[in-house]
Design a protein around this motif. Structure first.
Motif, PDB file in Angstrom:
ATOM      1  N   GLU A  31       8.525  17.494 -30.676  1.00 13.38           N
ATOM      2  CA  GLU A  31       7.383  17.343 -31.581  1.00 13.38           C
ATOM      3  C   GLU A  31       6.070  17.410 -30.808  1.00 13.38           C
ATOM      4  OE1 GLU A  31       7.880  14.551 -35.103  1.00 13.38           O
ATOM      5  OE2 GLU A  31       9.387  13.758 -33.724  1.00 13.38           O
ATOM      6  N   SER A  32       6.048  16.834 -29.621  1.00 12.66           N
ATOM      7  CA  SER A  32       4.839  16.906 -28.795  1.00 12.66           C
ATOM      8  C   SER A  32       4.535  18.338 -28.397  1.00 12.66           C
ATOM      9  CB  SER A  32       5.008  16.036 -27.543  1.00 12.66           C
ATOM     10  OG  SER A  32       5.157  14.671 -27.876  1.00 12.66           O
ATOM     11  N   PHE A  33       5.572  19.110 -28.087  1.00 11.40           N
ATOM     12  CA  PHE A  33       5.387  20.520 -27.745  1.00 11.40           C
ATOM     13  C   PHE A  33       4.832  21.299 -28.935  1.00 11.40           C
ATOM     14  CE2 PHE A  33       7.688  24.757 -26.931  1.00 11.40           C
ATOM     15  CZ  PHE A  33       6.614  25.282 -26.228  1.00 11.40           C
ATOM     16  N   VAL A  34       5.371  21.054 -30.119  1.00 10.20           N
ATOM     17  CA  VAL A  34       4.880  21.726 -31.317  1.00 10.20           C
ATOM     18  C   VAL A  34       3.415  21.368 -31.570  1.00 10.20           C
ATOM     19  CG1 VAL A  34       5.109  21.821 -33.843  1.00 10.20           C
ATOM     20  CG2 VAL A  34       7.139  22.012 -32.381  1.00 10.20           C
ATOM     21  N   THR A  40      -3.871  23.633 -28.702  1.00 13.80           N
ATOM     22  CA  THR A  40      -4.381  24.529 -27.651  1.00 13.80           C
ATOM     23  C   THR A  40      -3.617  25.840 -27.584  1.00 13.80           C
ATOM     24  OG1 THR A  40      -2.987  23.449 -25.975  1.00 13.80           O
ATOM     25  CG2 THR A  40      -5.235  22.606 -26.268  1.00 13.80           C
ATOM     26  N   GLY A  41      -2.381  25.866 -28.087  1.00 11.34           N
ATOM     27  CA  GLY A  41      -1.669  27.137 -28.145  1.00 11.34           C
ATOM     28  C   GLY A  41      -2.404  28.150 -29.005  1.00 11.34           C
ATOM     29  N   VAL A  42      -3.010  27.653 -30.078  1.00 14.82           N
ATOM     30  CA  VAL A  42      -3.804  28.519 -30.960  1.00 14.82           C
ATOM     31  C   VAL A  42      -5.165  28.813 -30.340  1.00 14.82           C
ATOM     32  CG1 VAL A  42      -4.930  28.680 -33.214  1.00 14.82           C
ATOM     33  CG2 VAL A  42      -2.613  27.756 -33.036  1.00 14.82           C
ATOM     34  N   SER A  43      -5.858  27.787 -29.851  1.00 15.30           N
ATOM     35  CA  SER A  43      -7.206  27.990 -29.314  1.00 15.30           C
ATOM     36  C   SER A  43      -7.209  28.862 -28.064  1.00 15.30           C
ATOM     37  CB  SER A  43      -7.864  26.635 -28.999  1.00 15.30           C
ATOM     38  OG  SER A  43      -7.160  25.945 -27.973  1.00 15.30           O
ATOM     39  N   TRP A 112      -2.344  27.314 -18.924  1.00 10.74           N
ATOM     40  CA  TRP A 112      -1.906  26.555 -20.103  1.00 10.74           C
ATOM     41  C   TRP A 112      -0.478  26.059 -19.930  1.00 10.74           C
ATOM     42  CZ3 TRP A 112       2.024  27.001 -23.656  1.00 10.74           C
ATOM     43  CH2 TRP A 112       1.917  26.242 -24.824  1.00 10.74           C
ATOM     44  N   LEU A 113       0.402  26.899 -19.411  1.00 10.55           N
ATOM     45  CA  LEU A 113       1.784  26.486 -19.201  1.00 10.55           C
ATOM     46  C   LEU A 113       1.874  25.298 -18.245  1.00 10.55           C
ATOM     47  CD1 LEU A 113       3.522  29.982 -18.923  1.00 10.55           C
ATOM     48  CD2 LEU A 113       3.957  28.272 -20.709  1.00 10.55           C
ATOM     49  N   SER A 114       1.135  25.357 -17.138  1.00  9.97           N
ATOM     50  CA  SER A 114       1.163  24.259 -16.164  1.00  9.97           C
ATOM     51  C   SER A 114       0.647  22.968 -16.783  1.00  9.97           C
ATOM     52  CB  SER A 114       0.321  24.621 -14.933  1.00  9.97           C
ATOM     53  OG  SER A 114       0.878  25.721 -14.254  1.00  9.97           O
ATOM     54  N   GLU A 115      -0.417  23.071 -17.578  1.00  3.51           N
ATOM     55  CA  GLU A 115      -0.964  21.885 -18.241  1.00  3.51           C
ATOM     56  C   GLU A 115       0.025  21.325 -19.264  1.00  3.51           C
ATOM     57  OE1 GLU A 115      -4.592  23.416 -19.833  1.00  3.51           O
ATOM     58  OE2 GLU A 115      -5.707  23.203 -17.948  1.00  3.51           O
ATOM     59  N   THR A 116       0.722  22.196 -19.953  1.00 10.89           N
ATOM     60  CA  THR A 116       1.688  21.756 -20.950  1.00 10.89           C
ATOM     61  C   THR A 116       2.895  21.100 -20.296  1.00 10.89           C
ATOM     62  OG1 THR A 116       0.975  23.490 -22.478  1.00 10.89           O
ATOM     63  CG2 THR A 116       3.141  22.517 -22.874  1.00 10.89           C
ATOM     64  N   VAL A 117       3.381  21.694 -19.213  1.00  9.95           N
ATOM     65  CA  VAL A 117       4.496  21.098 -18.465  1.00  9.95           C
ATOM     66  C   VAL A 117       4.129  19.690 -18.002  1.00  9.95           C
ATOM     67  CG1 VAL A 117       5.818  21.257 -16.310  1.00  9.95           C
ATOM     68  CG2 VAL A 117       5.506  23.290 -17.738  1.00  9.95           C
ATOM     69  N   ALA A 118       2.906  19.528 -17.488  1.00 19.24           N
ATOM     70  CA  ALA A 118       2.457  18.212 -17.027  1.00 19.24           C
ATOM     71  C   ALA A 118       2.334  17.233 -18.192  1.00 19.24           C
ATOM     72  CB  ALA A 118       1.121  18.346 -16.306  1.00 19.24           C
ATOM     73  N   ALA A 119       1.782  17.692 -19.306  1.00 19.58           N
ATOM     74  CA  ALA A 119       1.596  16.811 -20.460  1.00 19.58           C
ATOM     75  C   ALA A 119       2.931  16.334 -21.022  1.00 19.58           C
ATOM     76  CB  ALA A 119       0.795  17.543 -21.542  1.00 19.58           C
ATOM     77  N   LEU A 120       3.935  17.192 -20.967  1.00 18.02           N
ATOM     78  CA  LEU A 120       5.258  16.836 -21.491  1.00 18.02           C
ATOM     79  C   LEU A 120       6.124  16.107 -20.466  1.00 18.02           C
ATOM     80  CD1 LEU A 120       6.071  20.146 -23.417  1.00 18.02           C
ATOM     81  CD2 LEU A 120       5.296  17.981 -24.394  1.00 18.02           C
ATOM     82  N   GLY A 121       5.682  16.088 -19.200  1.00 17.29           N
ATOM     83  CA  GLY A 121       6.448  15.412 -18.150  1.00 17.29           C
ATOM     84  C   GLY A 121       7.763  16.084 -17.837  1.00 17.29           C
ATOM     85  N   SER A 123       9.889  17.613 -15.403  1.00 14.22           N
ATOM     86  CA  SER A 123       9.982  17.712 -13.948  1.00 14.22           C
ATOM     87  C   SER A 123      10.815  18.897 -13.478  1.00 14.22           C
ATOM     88  CB  SER A 123      10.562  16.417 -13.371  1.00 14.22           C
ATOM     89  OG  SER A 123      11.849  16.156 -13.907  1.00 14.22           O
ATOM     90  N   GLY A 124      11.667  19.430 -14.328  1.00 14.52           N
ATOM     91  CA  GLY A 124      12.548  20.516 -13.917  1.00 14.52           C
ATOM     92  C   GLY A 124      12.016  21.897 -14.210  1.00 14.52           C
ATOM     93  N   VAL A 125      10.697  22.016 -14.422  1.00 16.94           N
ATOM     94  CA  VAL A 125      10.102  23.295 -14.790  1.00 16.94           C
ATOM     95  C   VAL A 125       9.055  23.704 -13.756  1.00 16.94           C
ATOM     96  CG1 VAL A 125       8.810  24.567 -16.553  1.00 16.94           C
ATOM     97  CG2 VAL A 125      10.466  22.822 -17.240  1.00 16.94           C
ATOM     98  N   GLU A 126       9.105  24.971 -13.345  1.00 18.43           N
ATOM     99  CA  GLU A 126       8.129  25.537 -12.415  1.00 18.43           C
ATOM    100  C   GLU A 126       7.466  26.737 -13.072  1.00 18.43           C
ATOM    101  OE1 GLU A 126       7.966  27.626  -7.946  1.00 18.43           O
ATOM    102  OE2 GLU A 126       9.859  26.892  -8.793  1.00 18.43           O
ATOM    103  N   VAL A 127       6.159  26.874 -12.860  1.00 18.52           N
ATOM    104  CA  VAL A 127       5.408  28.003 -13.398  1.00 18.52           C
ATOM    105  C   VAL A 127       5.044  28.942 -12.258  1.00 18.52           C
ATOM    106  CG1 VAL A 127       3.337  28.729 -14.655  1.00 18.52           C
ATOM    107  CG2 VAL A 127       4.479  26.571 -15.259  1.00 18.52           C
TER     108      VAL A 127
END
Length: 230
Positions: A31-34, A40-43, A112-121, A123-127
């Motif tokens: 839900e947080s990702f959505v 910001t996905g739209v903006s 944006w991807l890096s900021e989203t990964v950080a916001a969602l916490g 840890s297993g994702v690299e951009v």
């Protein structure tokens, strides 16, 4: 004055009932990702405003169920042309055991991807910023996936060198998947790939997801062999 419907003016839509079955105890994270996609996905121009009301059904859920074609636990995944993190971030949320690398050439998108990964916490994702070809011989994974990036023959050329021998390309495709697979057969053989198959996942979704799944049987002649497995 009537209240704005879910998905209007950047308001994230409510998850459908099937979302709980797909994401389990990580539904809140989904839900947080959505919500991020609707904002910001739209903006940032990653998601069209008209797509907001159908973020769950058309985008996040349809991408998350790609995990059904990735049965190996603790596997590594490369998402080519990740854009808005689809399918990569949806997979990482649904399957926390996966180690996901998001490959995207555009700076504003990788930021944006890096900021989203950080916001969602997550840890297993690299951009990784760059075109898929730039990572040939540098990255490899058990599964390589992509969504609506290019025709299958061209897409296989980008993805096969990122796939370890014994791994699989798991590519999201549409109604013409079988025709694309047949037309790409000579290219797939040259790349060391098997014949592949069309597979439909997410049968409980309003619109199931069509995949082309192709195993990598060998390295093609002259291929670089110094790639690392994440």
């Amino acid at each position: 004055m009537s209240e704005a419907p879910a998905g209007a003016n950047g308001i994230p839509p409510e998850p459908p009932a099937v979302a709980a079955a797909v994401f389990g105890d990580r539904l809140e994270l989904a839900e947080s990702f959505v919500a991020i996609l609707a904002d910001t996905g739209v903006s940032h121009g990653l998601i069209g405003p008209r797509e907001v009301p159908r973020l769950w059904e058309r985008h996040v859920l349809n991408c998350a169920v790609v995990a059904e074609a990735m049965p190996t636990a603790d596997a590594s995944v490369i998402d080519v042309g990740s854009g808005a993190g689809l399918p990569g971030l949806a997979l990482a949320i649904a399957r926390p055991d996966l180690r996901v690398t998001l490959v995207e050439p555009m700076l504003r998108r990788t930021t944006w991807l890096s900021e989203t990964v950080a916001a969602l916490g997550l840890s297993g994702v690299e951009v990784c910023r760059g075109r898929a070809e730039e990572f040939h011989g540098r990255l490899s994974a058990d599964y390589v996936t992509a969504r609506a990036v290019a025709a299958l023959d061209k897409l296989a050329g980008w993805c096969a060198p990122l796939t370890r021998v014994g791994g699989e390309l798991v590519l999201m495709k549409g109604d013409n998947a079988a025709d694309e697979l047949a037309a790409a057969a000579p290219v797939l053989s040259r790349l060391g790939l098997g014949a592949g198959q069309v597979r439909v996942v997410g049968q409980d979704l309003p619109t199931p997801t069509t995949l082309v799944v192709i195993g990598k049987e060998r390295e093609p002649a002259g291929a670089k062999r110094r790639g690392k497995r994440r």
